[in-house]
Design a protein around this motif. Sequence first.
Motif, PDB file in Angstrom:
ATOM      1  N   LEU A 142       0.834  -1.193   0.000  1.00 50.78           N
ATOM      2  CA  LEU A 142       0.000   0.000   0.000  1.00 50.78           C
ATOM      3  C   LEU A 142       0.871   1.245   0.000  1.00 50.78           C
ATOM      4  CD1 LEU A 142      -2.501  -1.151   2.771  1.00 50.78           C
ATOM      5  CD2 LEU A 142      -3.049  -0.940   0.341  1.00 50.78           C
ATOM      6  N   SER A 143       0.366   2.307  -0.602  1.00 47.99           N
ATOM      7  CA  SER A 143       1.042   3.604  -0.589  1.00 47.99           C
ATOM      8  C   SER A 143       0.192   4.570   0.218  1.00 47.99           C
ATOM      9  CB  SER A 143       1.243   4.114  -2.011  1.00 47.99           C
ATOM     10  OG  SER A 143       1.906   5.363  -2.003  1.00 47.99           O
ATOM     11  N   ALA A 144       0.749   5.091   1.306  1.00 44.80           N
ATOM     12  CA  ALA A 144       0.003   5.956   2.226  1.00 44.80           C
ATOM     13  C   ALA A 144       0.661   7.326   2.314  1.00 44.80           C
ATOM     14  CB  ALA A 144      -0.070   5.307   3.608  1.00 44.80           C
ATOM     15  N   THR A 145      -0.071   8.262   2.862  1.00 45.71           N
ATOM     16  CA  THR A 145       0.494   9.587   3.151  1.00 45.71           C
ATOM     17  C   THR A 145       0.108   9.993   4.563  1.00 45.71           C
ATOM     18  OG1 THR A 145      -1.450  10.670   2.166  1.00 45.71           O
ATOM     19  CG2 THR A 145       0.475  10.361   0.742  1.00 45.71           C
ATOM     20  N   ARG A 146       1.010  10.734   5.191  1.00 48.89           N
ATOM     21  CA  ARG A 146       0.725  11.436   6.446  1.00 48.89           C
ATOM     22  C   ARG A 146       1.116  12.878   6.207  1.00 48.89           C
ATOM     23  NH1 ARG A 146       3.129  13.896  10.119  1.00 48.89           N
ATOM     24  NH2 ARG A 146       5.202  13.255   9.401  1.00 48.89           N
ATOM     25  N   GLY A 147       0.132  13.695   5.919  1.00 48.50           N
ATOM     26  CA  GLY A 147       0.440  15.041   5.475  1.00 48.50           C
ATOM     27  C   GLY A 147       1.147  14.977   4.131  1.00 48.50           C
ATOM     28  N   ALA A 148       2.320  15.618   4.051  1.00 47.16           N
ATOM     29  CA  ALA A 148       3.087  15.597   2.806  1.00 47.16           C
ATOM     30  C   ALA A 148       4.015  14.396   2.708  1.00 47.16           C
ATOM     31  CB  ALA A 148       3.900  16.887   2.691  1.00 47.16           C
ATOM     32  N   LEU A 171       5.127  -3.515   7.932  1.00 48.73           N
ATOM     33  CA  LEU A 171       6.463  -2.962   7.764  1.00 48.73           C
ATOM     34  C   LEU A 171       6.318  -1.686   6.946  1.00 48.73           C
ATOM     35  CD1 LEU A 171       8.577  -6.158   6.963  1.00 48.73           C
ATOM     36  CD2 LEU A 171       8.068  -5.116   9.188  1.00 48.73           C
ATOM     37  N   ALA A 172       6.954  -0.616   7.412  1.00 47.68           N
ATOM     38  CA  ALA A 172       6.772   0.689   6.783  1.00 47.68           C
ATOM     39  C   ALA A 172       8.106   1.270   6.342  1.00 47.68           C
ATOM     40  CB  ALA A 172       6.079   1.655   7.750  1.00 47.68           C
ATOM     41  N   ARG A 173       8.125   1.814   5.129  1.00 50.10           N
ATOM     42  CA  ARG A 173       9.242   2.632   4.684  1.00 50.10           C
ATOM     43  C   ARG A 173       8.982   4.070   5.122  1.00 50.10           C
ATOM     44  NH1 ARG A 173       7.928  -0.360   0.358  1.00 50.10           N
ATOM     45  NH2 ARG A 173       7.031   1.412  -0.762  1.00 50.10           N
ATOM     46  N   ASN A 174      10.029   4.758   5.553  1.00 52.88           N
ATOM     47  CA  ASN A 174       9.888   6.092   6.153  1.00 52.88           C
ATOM     48  C   ASN A 174       9.161   6.008   7.491  1.00 52.88           C
ATOM     49  OD1 ASN A 174      11.282   7.547   4.246  1.00 52.88           O
ATOM     50  ND2 ASN A 174       9.452   8.129   3.082  1.00 52.88           N
ATOM     51  N   ALA A 175       9.314   4.880   8.180  1.00 47.97           N
ATOM     52  CA  ALA A 175       8.614   4.687   9.451  1.00 47.97           C
ATOM     53  C   ALA A 175       9.053   5.696  10.504  1.00 47.97           C
ATOM     54  CB  ALA A 175       8.861   3.261   9.957  1.00 47.97           C
ATOM     55  N   ARG A 211       5.213  10.636   2.272  1.00 46.75           N
ATOM     56  CA  ARG A 211       4.754   9.409   1.637  1.00 46.75           C
ATOM     57  C   ARG A 211       5.318   8.217   2.407  1.00 46.75           C
ATOM     58  NH1 ARG A 211       2.229  10.463  -2.952  1.00 46.75           N
ATOM     59  NH2 ARG A 211       2.211   8.250  -3.517  1.00 46.75           N
ATOM     60  N   ILE A 212       4.462   7.274   2.716  1.00 48.80           N
ATOM     61  CA  ILE A 212       4.832   6.118   3.529  1.00 48.80           C
ATOM     62  C   ILE A 212       4.484   4.845   2.770  1.00 48.80           C
ATOM     63  CG2 ILE A 212       4.618   4.986   5.771  1.00 48.80           C
ATOM     64  CD1 ILE A 212       5.555   7.873   6.024  1.00 48.80           C
ATOM     65  N   ASP A 264      -0.834   9.218  14.770  1.00 48.85           N
ATOM     66  CA  ASP A 264      -0.898   9.696  13.388  1.00 48.85           C
ATOM     67  C   ASP A 264      -1.999   8.954  12.629  1.00 48.85           C
ATOM     68  OD1 ASP A 264       1.202  11.405  13.798  1.00 48.85           O
ATOM     69  OD2 ASP A 264       2.703  10.135  12.811  1.00 48.85           O
ATOM     70  N   ARG A 265      -2.545   9.634  11.626  1.00 45.95           N
ATOM     71  CA  ARG A 265      -3.541   9.009  10.762  1.00 45.95           C
ATOM     72  C   ARG A 265      -3.025   8.992   9.329  1.00 45.95           C
ATOM     73  NH1 ARG A 265      -9.791  10.020  11.612  1.00 45.95           N
ATOM     74  NH2 ARG A 265      -9.205   8.548  13.270  1.00 45.95           N
ATOM     75  N   LEU A 266      -3.126   7.852   8.667  1.00 38.25           N
ATOM     76  CA  LEU A 266      -2.657   7.691   7.297  1.00 38.25           C
ATOM     77  C   LEU A 266      -3.830   7.711   6.335  1.00 38.25           C
ATOM     78  CD1 LEU A 266      -0.046   4.799   7.726  1.00 38.25           C
ATOM     79  CD2 LEU A 266       0.314   7.267   7.905  1.00 38.25           C
ATOM     80  N   ALA A 267      -3.590   8.316   5.179  1.00 36.56           N
ATOM     81  CA  ALA A 267      -4.571   8.316   4.099  1.00 36.56           C
ATOM     82  C   ALA A 267      -4.041   7.494   2.940  1.00 36.56           C
ATOM     83  CB  ALA A 267      -4.856   9.752   3.658  1.00 36.56           C
ATOM     84  N   PHE A 268      -4.950   7.012   2.095  1.00 36.91           N
ATOM     85  CA  PHE A 268      -4.580   6.152   0.966  1.00 36.91           C
ATOM     86  C   PHE A 268      -5.213   6.713  -0.308  1.00 36.91           C
ATOM     87  CE2 PHE A 268      -4.500   3.704   4.843  1.00 36.91           C
ATOM     88  CZ  PHE A 268      -3.271   3.060   4.772  1.00 36.91           C
ATOM     89  N   GLY A 269      -4.609   7.771  -0.834  1.00 33.05           N
ATOM     90  CA  GLY A 269      -5.085   8.374  -2.065  1.00 33.05           C
ATOM     91  C   GLY A 269      -6.518   8.841  -1.946  1.00 33.05           C
ATOM     92  N   ALA A 270      -7.320   8.486  -2.956  1.00 37.78           N
ATOM     93  CA  ALA A 270      -8.715   8.922  -2.986  1.00 37.78           C
ATOM     94  C   ALA A 270      -9.628   8.019  -2.164  1.00 37.78           C
ATOM     95  CB  ALA A 270      -9.199   8.948  -4.436  1.00 37.78           C
ATOM     96  N   SER A 271      -9.088   6.950  -1.584  1.00 40.18           N
ATOM     97  CA  SER A 271      -9.921   6.031  -0.813  1.00 40.18           C
ATOM     98  C   SER A 271     -10.412   6.694   0.476  1.00 40.18           C
ATOM     99  CB  SER A 271      -9.125   4.768  -0.457  1.00 40.18           C
ATOM    100  OG  SER A 271      -9.872   3.952   0.427  1.00 40.18           O
ATOM    101  N   PRO A 272     -11.651   6.435   0.875  1.00 46.21           N
ATOM    102  CA  PRO A 272     -12.133   6.948   2.163  1.00 46.21           C
ATOM    103  C   PRO A 272     -11.546   6.202   3.360  1.00 46.21           C
ATOM    104  CG  PRO A 272     -13.812   5.577   1.136  1.00 46.21           C
ATOM    105  CD  PRO A 272     -12.711   5.705   0.130  1.00 46.21           C
ATOM    106  N   VAL A 273     -10.876   5.095   3.103  1.00 46.82           N
ATOM    107  CA  VAL A 273     -10.295   4.300   4.192  1.00 46.82           C
ATOM    108  C   VAL A 273      -9.063   5.001   4.751  1.00 46.82           C
ATOM    109  CG1 VAL A 273      -9.208   2.099   4.783  1.00 46.82           C
ATOM    110  CG2 VAL A 273     -11.170   2.156   3.227  1.00 46.82           C
ATOM    111  N   THR A 274      -8.936   5.000   6.069  1.00 48.94           N
ATOM    112  CA  THR A 274      -7.764   5.555   6.752  1.00 48.94           C
ATOM    113  C   THR A 274      -7.214   4.508   7.707  1.00 48.94           C
ATOM    114  OG1 THR A 274      -9.134   6.498   8.518  1.00 48.94           O
ATOM    115  CG2 THR A 274      -8.650   7.915   6.611  1.00 48.94           C
ATOM    116  N   ALA A 275      -6.034   4.791   8.261  1.00 46.81           N
ATOM    117  CA  ALA A 275      -5.430   3.903   9.256  1.00 46.81           C
ATOM    118  C   ALA A 275      -4.786   4.746  10.338  1.00 46.81           C
ATOM    119  CB  ALA A 275      -4.395   2.987   8.610  1.00 46.81           C
ATOM    120  N   ASP A 276      -5.031   4.413  11.587  1.00 45.79           N
ATOM    121  CA  ASP A 276      -4.421   5.095  12.722  1.00 45.79           C
ATOM    122  C   ASP A 276      -3.198   4.329  13.185  1.00 45.79           C
ATOM    123  OD1 ASP A 276      -6.366   7.085  12.771  1.00 45.79           O
ATOM    124  OD2 ASP A 276      -7.689   5.890  14.062  1.00 45.79           O
TER     125      ASP A 276
END
Length: 352
Positions: free
Chosen positions: A69-75, A94-98, A77-78, A105-117
């Motif tokens: 998955l490709s996520a963002t936290r603000g600007a 396992l996260a890159r840029n962990a 990219r994770i 923190d809350r992560l977003a996934f592009g245009a998806s309404p799904v988030t992850a805390d």
Amino acid sequence: MTDLVSDFDFTLPPDRIADHPARPRDSARLLDVPVAGPIMDRHVRDLPGCLRAGDILVANDTAVIPAQLSATRGAARIGITLDRILPDGSWHVLARNARRLHPGDRLAFGASPVTADVLACGDAGDVTLRFSVEGAAFDQFLHDTGHLALPPYIARPEGPTEQDRKDYATIFAQHRGAVAAPTAGLHFTPDLLAALDHAGVLRQTLTLHVGAGTFLPMRSEQISAHRMHAERGTITPHAARRINAARAAGGRIIAVGTTSLRLLESATDEDGVVHPFHGETAIFIKPGYRFRAVDMLLTNFHLPRSTLFMLVCAFGGYHRMQAAYAHAIAKGYRFYSYGDACLLHRSEGDLP
């Protein structure tokens, strides 16, 4: 016995790394490695003739999920690779840029309404996430957003293809949850299963969800410093009874892949009795290990300096496996996930 990772190194020419499977799958080559005597060059379709009526073939029926998955936290990219779901429904990933992540923190996934805390951050990129959906909605999110986490040695500059989605799935796949395929199972076809049935070879499945840790290299030169990532597995009471009954009747237990072998060994007591299992295992099998359950192992060819090459050296004998891999390289066998296979007979006591 050695504690050096370097004692499990070997040189593999890059052109021996397979980037696609054999077609048909059971036309892949099979290196038959007995305890003693000559190593034999066969094909996977010859497997029924290598086994006996009453033997039981135990395969992993996990199914691969699109775990990348490709996520963002603000600007920021994770990059996220799902590892395993935890008992409370959260996910170990396992996260890159962990280092940019913190609990809360809350992560977003592009245009998806799904988030992850973000619930917790550990060492070496380990992160615990709770997604905003679960169950069927989470499966749909992965289908829409996730990508196949192919091993890094399978070059796909544009990402995994639709053909990879088909190729990187075994005929046994039933229960979703694996990050990586149990690759020994990739060799089986309906024709091969029918031939095994005709030969009187029994079949049984178990489930071990292969985690993202399978892609991680050993970071220390000392074997004793390595810690295996846990993986979730299940052996049902019915499966345990069938495996034990086959052995009691004189049959051999043949593990299809190192994942099946690791779960069987995790569930077997000192008397060789396989018990039902449901939970996590982080078993690390290396030379010196005494096997309790498995008599033969069908497996692909593994990376140098890897825990899986250590496992096959523990099972087939260190010097025997060094010779087998040298033979395979010289004869042009194809290595790794999409490559050829070997059939190993248990030969304990041959230590490096």
